[in-house]
Write an enzyme that holds these catalytic residues in place. Structure first.
Site: not given
Length: 1284
Positions: A287, A763
């Protein structure tokens, strides 16, 4: 209706009481149902998916944090459908409102929603802008109300969860199970062979022997008997003892080096099942937010009016404190001893030539008015994580402020002040005054917060923001003690969106002027500049130069790759080096033989450690900003200057350049390009003053757009497009998304260990690429392959990239794919095959806008499609749980997103950098320990029980046991359990510092070199050979001896038993165990001593009686009075042990000499103290965060010893007078001119005794000597001494 607080606490439900009045009632999350009205208060978690119908925020906007869903730290602005919002302002309105909401079926798509709402005959579409999902949290909004549309397992976050996590098993178990099956087949074949041999023997011997009549055994019984006799070749104790050693390994993983003192968090191991998998990882899926980054944004650089400035207020303070501490420590050490202090390792800074030391900073900057007329330039205390070797030559922002105060009426000052004003105004942050009087800001994104705080540090503080205005406090232009407060009216805010890539704010100045400020990506701002044509032309030139520089760097990287061997582990340099080491590398070896090996190792390590390809100064001079052809002054291209060099204010800024629009454009865009290459997130700022008539006309259009019931978002974007034109360029900013400590270095080490790293994040694409550069997942010269379904060329792009990588035309490739494109790839089998072919070839893969289910799906596909690959997933949030459960190894970070990932994972750590020690050290040790345990267990069983099979030839294959049954029962438990358990718990084949300094050693586990079928067969061959040696030596020297009366079955069996027990313990605890400590020695004495104590115990325990005798095994007093007193028995035992030990050592020596492994090489290398200290120093400096190169120490030579003599002479140097009888105080006082000696036997040498140098420089006097400090001619000194 429910007020959500937590899952276990009651919430408030909107219900009717007996009188029919509506009120809020408390409910638990599990009782919330579809159609309920839920009220949320600030910082509450959302209990279910719902439609927003009311918010107390400005214009009905609610700010929602979705970090647990997609990992993004930016707050999302949500707004209810206007018709519904109008009718749901109060509790009574909600109770009387009649509306119909139609929602889509539950699905896993987090980024799209289809539905509609009908109120009073009006129908509006529902999109993600009106939907708030479970797993989100309400931020910066006092209250919000919504209607539930999905609950429980139908919520999108639960649809993305892995509801059926698989059971994880170690990769070694697959090979172990195959070996067990092989052994079962071997036992059956061996039993069948012995049974057939018995039938043959029975027909030839037994049937013709009168004393064996009626002693025959049926075939069915004899084969079962042999299976029982040999069944222990399949060691059932393997699985029992395996759990014991894993518990021991678990306890030893409590490493203080993986303890984070800041958060008081140790490494936690939640399972013992897959400990060895940590040493075999091939792919890491990580991540981004909270795992690689620290969730902290820092304003780092700005470009205004053609000049770039570095903003490092926070770092300067830390560096000054560190420098003061280091200076104090240095002073204390200086007074402790005498003589010249020598440095064992020479450190070389990895910064560019002329770069300044990170710890140096000028204290002259603290006072704005100091050194009037000049400022002092110092080196930067900030280094880019993406390009750590790049020097930071920009001036600092405090110098800019000092210039602005010194020249308040210059053109540059006016532009800079207006740019700082735009930072303070163009945002949506809300200031809040704390109890201590400090002002904190509530921001929708950390980027905006960083910009506002930077404006505050640079003198423009937002002190208040009522509904429609912003109040600023700033310092006066000429008097630093004067603070001015001004209020700017906020007329309109055009919000940021991923499609627009910009946000704008329209304000009215105190003087009545109206101005629009706009900030956004350069691609969004450039076409909207007043001089857009010129700006695009200059930007294209910058891109062209940047592309040329990247292509040259890529060519250099390809050349470097071609020079090194493509072998997965080490180059042949290390192998050739190792043979010298093994042949001559004993501790007693002369240093002249070892030094070439040290130098070769040092060169090899430096080549591996220098992962970045940086252009030299002459290569990049044509691409720097500004170019030399521009003929203007710039600190970006000026010669390197020392930290103490003064710079006059007059030459700090060229006013003519500030007025040159073309030069400003080119320099600004070059600065942005440089900022981006350093992994910083860039924004471009523009502004324009508006006439009242123009604004009023636009205002009506914008008001109609915001109140429209159809295509409202599209109309708002069109209205914004109308006013956001003809901007003047204000400047550019660069924000650092701070990585966790040690992340880039860890990723470099993981890449060196042949581990491929994928970054899976929710994102945006631009943010993900910036972080990839910062973390060194992507390099400056990387070919970034972006797969975007909107271009319609995904298949062609993948095919072309795969072909280029296969041909070797790309130095470093990074594939970037978004969630929607990935969904389309998954739906097409051809695209799916192409994608995974490309992804496996690429150096790194970045997946942005990925949902939790997509993350888990990618991990699963790599795990299942790539044979023998071990996957590791690491994350810190709830959105990472699915991929953590799907991977072979799941690691949770105890981060700011909570402990969900840490609790569900196999292992949890506090910082990403601890992954180095977890994998390279403990992962490898656990892999080696488990491999040696399994191999040793199979080996010892075959060594021991093959003796039974060999004995059968001399007993007619009747199944008679060679060993006494009581001892045979406890063979594994008492006498050989420690022999395999202790190596399985305590073995360390290489030092931790060696494994961390040379991560290439990690490939042993990836290639299954520690435990495989080939290695198993090798161990079994040695077991069979050693078993035969034991049997035939015993039988030939003791069993057939004619001069002893004690060669019964018990004596022969106990002799073999003794030899096997002693040899098994000797090999596993002494010969095979590299980590020789007191523990294996104690285990050897316990096991071997316990065997002899057992024989003594049996001699006492068994008492022959008249009713029962022991014709085959006369155990009673056997050891004490019979074979134990037989000198031949002991001599045969010693001879047998000598034979098998010599066989073992001989085979091992031949293998290490002609077929050495990487482990053999570095086991020999780390025996050398200098090489070992080199490894330790490298690891220590990395842990401290110093980016330096460590050079290997050299052994003292005769010249070094002469240098030590010179040091002693230098202590008395002040007593030596010159020709005039004066004392020499410095090298400038006098020059020593020694007279010529009549004797030619003494060699003249000059020594440099400068204590500031790390290495003594020794030069022959016959050469041209440079001027040195304290030049002393040793011939002269000794000559004077002899003349006295």
């Amino acid at each position: 209706m429910a007020l959500a607080t937590s899952k276990n606490e009651p919430v408030v439900s909107f219900q009717s009481n007996q009188e029919g009045l509506k009120h809020w009632a408390a409910l638990k999350w599990k009782d919330v149902k579809v159609g309920d009205i839920v009220k949320l208060e600030r910082d509450d978690d959302v209990p279910a998916d719902m439609v927003l119908i009311h918010s107390d925020g400005p214009n009905g906007i609610a700010y929602i944090e979705t970090m647990a869903l997609d990992g993004e730290t930016n707050l999302k602005s949500k707004q209810g459908p206007p018709p519904l919002v109008k009718r749901c302002k109060t509790v009574e309105d909600i109770g009387s409102c009649r509306a119909t909401i139609v929602a889509e079926d539950p699905n896993i798509d987090l980024y799209n929603f289809e539905g509609k709402v009908t109120v009073a005959g009006e129908t509006m579409p529902l999109t993600t802008n009106e939907i708030v999902l479970r797993g989100s949290a309400l931020r910066n909004t006092s209250k919000a109300i919504g209607m539930v549309i999905n609950t429980g397992e139908d919520c999108k976050i639960r649809m993305n969860a892995n509801k059926n996590p698989r059971i994880k098993a170690p990769a070694m178990q697959y090979i172990t199970n195959k070996i067990v099956i092989m052994l079962v087949i071997f036992v059956v074949i061996l039993a069948l062979f012995c049974s057939i041999a018995y039938e043959i023997w029975s027909a030839n011997v037994e049937d013709h022997s009168w004393y064996l009549r009626r002693a025959s055994v049926p075939f069915s019984q004899i084969i079962i008997g042999f299976i029982i006799l040999y069944n222990t070749l399949v060691p059932l104790s393997l699985y029992v003892s395996l759990e014991i050693i894993k518990v021991g390994q678990l306890l030893l993983m409590a490493d203080v080096k993986m303890y984070d003192s800041t958060s008081n968090t140790p490494m936690v191991c939640n399972t013992t099942t897959i400990l060895e998998n940590l040493g075999q990882v091939d792919y890491i899926f990580s991540d981004k937010t909270g795992t690689l980054t620290d969730n902290i944004m820092r304003f780092r650089k700005l470009s205004v009016a053609g000049y770039a400035w570095l903003h490092d207020f926070d770092l300067q303070k830390e560096a000054a404190e560190k420098q003061e501490r280091d200076a104090n420590n240095k002073d204390q050490k200086k007074h402790k001893g005498k003589g010249v202090t020598r440095t064992r390792f020479a450190r070389k800074s990895s910064s560019a030539p002329g770069g300044q030391d990170n710890a140096k900073m000028s204290t002259d900057m603290k006072s704005p008015n100091s050194a009037s007329g000049s400022i002092r330039r110092s080196g930067s205390v900030w280094k880019s994580t993406a390009r750590p070797s790049k020097g930071q030559h920009e001036l600092r922002t405090e110098e800019m402020l000092r210039f602005m105060q010194s020249k308040p009426h210059s053109i540059f000052t006016k532009k800079a002040r207006f740019f700082l004003l735009s930072l303070a105004l163009c945002h949506t942050c809300l200031p809040e005054v704390q109890e201590d009087g400090e002002i904190e800001f509530q921001a929708a994104s950390p980027d905006e917060l960083a910009l506002v705080k930077a404006a505050q540090e640079l003198g423009f503080l937002v002190i208040d923001r009522p509904a429609r205005s912003i109040t600023l406090s700033y310092t006066g232009a000429t008097d630093s003690s004067e603070n001015i407060s001004e209020t700017y009216d906020v007329l309109d805010v055009i919000e940021f969106s991923s499609k627009r890539k910009r946000m704008s704010i329209i304000v009215r100045f105190p003087n009545g002027k109206i101005c629009i400020f706009c900030k956004g990506a350069d691609s969004a701002i450039l076409p909207r500049l007043k001089l857009a044509t010129l700006a695009i032309e200059k930007a294209s030139e910058v891109v062209r130069r940047s592309s040329k520089r990247k292509s040259m760097e890529a060519e250099q990287a390809l050349r470097r790759m071609s020079e090194h061997s493509p072998r997965q582990s080490f180059s042949r340099v290390s192998m050739s080096m190792s043979r010298k080491s093994i042949g001559h590398g004993r501790p007693s070896m002369a240093s002249t033989r070892l030094q070439p090996i040290r130098d070769e190792l040092d060169t090899w390590l430096k080549g591996r450690e220098r992962s970045d390809v940086e252009m030299t100064a002459e290569d990049t001079s044509a691409y720097q900003s500004p170019r030399a052809s521009m003929g203007r002054f710039s600190f970006a291209s000026m010669d390197r200057r020392g930290s103490g060099q003064d710079i006059q204010f007059d030459e700090l800024v060229d006013e003519a350049l500030v007025l040159d629009e073309a030069a400003v454009f080119e320099r600004c865009f070059q600065h942005m390009n440089d900022f981006a290459s350093e992994g910083l997130r860039t924004l471009l700022f523009g502004h324009r003053f508006l006439e009242d008539d123009e604004y009023n006309g636009w205002k009506k259009m914008y008001l109609d757009a915001t109140t429209s019931l159809v295509d409202r978002q599209k109309l708002i974007e069109n209205a914004g497009e109308t006013i956001e034109q003809n901007f003047d360029l204000s400047g550019a900013t660069a924000i650092e998304d701070k990585l966790q400590k040690g992340v880039p270095e860890t990723i470099d080490k993981l890449r060196r260990a042949n581990i491929k790293i994928w970054m899976l994040t929710g994102d945006k694409r631009e943010t993900a690429i910036n972080i990839a550069h910062s973390a060194r997942l992507a390099k400056n010269y990387s070919d970034v392959i972006i797969l975007d379904h909107t271009t319609g060329e995904v298949e062609q792009r993948m095919a072309a990239a795969t072909l280029d990588i296969t041909k070797g035309n790309i130095a470093h490739s990074v594939v970037v794919v978004d969630g929607q494109t990935l969904a389309e790839i998954d739906a097409n089998e051809t695209l799916k095959l192409l994608f995974f072919d490309l992804a496996v070839l690429a150096d790194s893969v970045i997946c942005c806008r990925a949902s939790p289910s997509q993350k888990a799906s990618l991990v699963k596909k790599i795990r299942t499609k790539i044979n023998r690959s071990i996957t590791l997933a690491i994350g810190d949030g709830a959105n990472d749980i699915a991929m953590i459960q799907e991977a072979h190894v799941g690691i949770g970070i105890s981060g700011k997103e909570g402990l969900q990932a840490a609790r569900i994972s196999d292992y949890s750590i506090a910082q990403f950098r601890f992954l180095q020690r977890l994998l390279f050290v403990h992962g490898r040790w656990n892999y080696i320990r488990t491999a040696k345990y399994i191999l040793s267990t199979f080996w010892k069983e075959l060594v021991f029980y093959l003796l039974q099979a060999l004995f059968q030839k001399w007993t007619g294959y009747t199944g008679t046991s060679l060993f006494e049954s009581t001892s045979l029962t406890v063979f594994n438990t008492l006498f050989t359990s420690l022999a395999v358990i202790l190596p399985g718990v305590f073995e360390q084949d290489l030092n931790a510092s060696t494994l961390l300094a040379v991560p290439e050693l990690y490939t042993l586990g990836q290639r299954n070199e520690g435990f495989n079928i080939k290695k198993f067969l090798g161990w079994m061959f040695m077991a069979a050979s050693e078993s035969m040696v034991i049997w035939f030596v015993m039988f030939g020297l003791f069993g057939e001896a004619i001069f002893t009366s004690d060669n019964n079955l018990l004596s022969m069996g106990q002799l073999c038993f003794t030899s096997a027990v002693v040899f098994i313990n000797t090999k596993t605890l002494i010969l095979e165990m590299h980590n020789k400590t007191l523990i294996p020695a104690l285990g050897w004495f316990i096991s071997v001593g316990g065997w002899f104590m057992w024989n003594i115990l049996l001699s006492f325990a068994f008492k022959p009686t008249s009713s029962k005798t022991y014709p085959l095994y006369p155990v009673a007093n056997g050891f004490l009075t019979r074979f134990g007193r037989n000198i031949l028995w002991w001599l045969v035992v010693l001879l047998t042990l000598g034979c098998v030990v010599l066989l073992e050592l001989g085979v091992s020596s031949i293998r290490k000499t002609f077929w050495p492994t990487d482990t053999d090489i570095f086991q020999e290398l780390q025996k050398d103290n200098i090489i070992r200290r080199r490894f330790e120093e490298t690891v220590r400096l990395e842990e401290e965060g110093d980016r330096v190169e460590v050079e290997v120490e050299r052994e003292k030579t005769s010249l070094d010893r002469e240098g030590e003599i010179q040091d002693l002479l230098d202590e008395r140097r002040r007593e030596i007078l010159d020709a005039d009888g004066e004392i020499l105080k410095s090298p400038t006082d006098a020059e020593v001119n020694p007279p010529r000696m009549s004797s030619g036997n003494l060699t003249r040498r000059k020594f440099s005794t400068d204590t500031a140098m790390h290495n003594e420089e020794i030069e022959l006097s016959t050469r041209t000597n440079p001027s040195t400090r304290h030049p002393v001619d040793i011939a002269e000194v000794l000559g004077r001494k002899t003349t006295r």
